[in-house]
Design an enzyme around this catalytic site. Structure first.
Site, PDB file in Angstrom:
ATOM      1  N   TYR A 177      -1.456   1.064  -1.847  1.00 53.80           N
ATOM      2  CA  TYR A 177      -2.200   0.673  -0.635  1.00 53.80           C
ATOM      3  C   TYR A 177      -1.863   1.612   0.529  1.00 53.80           C
ATOM      4  CZ  TYR A 177      -4.032  -2.705   2.845  1.00 53.80           C
ATOM      5  OH  TYR A 177      -4.717  -3.334   3.858  1.00 53.80           O
TER       6      TYR A 177
ATOM      7  N   THR B 111      -5.550  -5.449  -2.333  1.00 52.83           N
ATOM      8  CA  THR B 111      -4.131  -5.141  -2.568  1.00 52.83           C
ATOM      9  C   THR B 111      -3.796  -5.437  -4.030  1.00 52.83           C
ATOM     10  OG1 THR B 111      -3.551  -7.383  -1.871  1.00 52.83           O
ATOM     11  CG2 THR B 111      -3.282  -5.644  -0.231  1.00 52.83           C
TER      12      THR B 111
ATOM     13  N   GLY C 153       6.529  -2.136  -1.741  1.00 52.84           N
ATOM     14  CA  GLY C 153       5.588  -2.790  -2.659  1.00 52.84           C
ATOM     15  C   GLY C 153       4.146  -2.329  -2.514  1.00 52.84           C
TER      16      GLY C 153
ATOM     17  N   GLN D 144       4.980   0.657   3.279  1.00 56.86           N
ATOM     18  CA  GLN D 144       5.432  -0.725   3.125  1.00 56.86           C
ATOM     19  C   GLN D 144       5.997  -0.913   1.728  1.00 56.86           C
ATOM     20  OE1 GLN D 144       6.412  -3.128   4.593  1.00 56.86           O
ATOM     21  NE2 GLN D 144       5.853  -5.068   3.719  1.00 56.86           N
TER      22      GLN D 144
END
Ligand code: CAA
Length: 240
Positions: A147, A86, A143, A141
């Site tokens: 990813y 991440t 932020g 998601q």
């Protein structure tokens, strides 16, 4: 079960438990790791199996490592694309390098690993490919544009390769874990993680062995008719 499994990111976190489950199933496991020598040595000592240092975002390195695994252990019958990183941050502040690193390590690596093993699987008319995606590839998601894009990409990749491989006895499936207790989630700000756990109907995080059990099933003969599937394991946090 017999054969040889490659598990990327296979010495730590979810990958560690996947490696151990496949070893318990009777497979020889080649665990690929990026750089944590201490965890790799611990894995070797604990399991008696091999761990290989491989940059999965480098095709030449992946081809070389797969050839080495086949020379050491035999033809690869199971591939688990589990390696992932991440680099969280809102897009308006995201350094382009953080975009590229996540896409290359999490998604492009799946192409490289599959490209290196699928020819042999096709010749032998057998293979099991299991891609570890994420709940955040399914729902997005805050932020995690990088990813979420990589993990969603793995789902389309899984389905396309499943179509190409079905007639050759190779199944290709994806698992979407929710929030699992590992070093990765351990790096999150505690208040952010706590607010996420409050949104999980089971009111807890998952454990790595709860993902490993699904891999073990998908890798088995019993799962021969399952291909192109996406299996969620997230405590009810997101239902598709
Ligand atoms: N939804 C809506 N708004 C949010 C939000 C959310 N989830 N999170 C933060 N915000 C808002 C904040 O309230 C804040 O608003 P104000 O400026 O009006 O106060 C603004 O966005 C900025 O928030 P932060 O100060 O928190 O921003 P930051 O840049 O310091 O941190 C972040 C951003 C690091 C991405 C942080 O939001 C975060 O950690 N998010 C969670 C990311 C996450 O879930 N990562 C999972 C890692 S584990 C994993 O990926 C495994 C897996 O597969 C599940």
């Amino acid at each position: 079960m017999y054969g040889v499994a490659i598990v990327t990111g296979g010495t730590r976190g979810i990958g560690h438990d996947i490696s151990k489950a496949l070893i318990a199933d009777g497979l020889k496991v080649a665990a690929f790791y990026a750089g944590n020598e201490e965890a790799a040595q611990k894995f070797r000592d604990e399991t008696g199996q091999k761990a290989y240092k491989v940059d999965v975002s480098d095709f030449a390195a992946v081809e070389k490592a797969v050839a080495q695994v086949e020379a050491d252990l035999g033809p690869v019958t199971v591939l688990v694309n589990n390696a992932g990183i991440t680099r969280d941050g809102a897009l308006h502040k995201m350094d382009p390098q953080n975009w590229h690193d996540v896409i290359e390590t999490n998604l492009t690596s799946c192409f490289y690993l599959c490209r290196a093993v699928v020819g042999g699987m096709r010749e032998r008319n057998f293979g099991r490919i299991i891609n570890i995606s994420s709940i955040n590839g399914q729902k997005g998601q805050f932020g995690q544009t990088n990813y979420s894009a990589a993990k969603a990409g793995m789902l389309g990749f899984t389905k396309a390769l499943a179509l190409e491989s079905a007639a050759k006895g190779i199944t290709v499936n994806a698992i979407c874990p929710g929030y699992i207790e590992t070093d990765m989630t351990g790096q999150m700000r505690p208040e952010v993680l706590e607010s996420i756990i409050r949104g999980i109907p089971m009111a807890r995080m998952g454990q790595p062995d709860e993902i490993a059990a699904i891999v073990s099933f998908l890798a088995s003969e019993k799962a021969a008719f399952i291909t192109g599937a996406t299996i969620s394991a997230n405590g009810g946090q997101y239902m598709v």
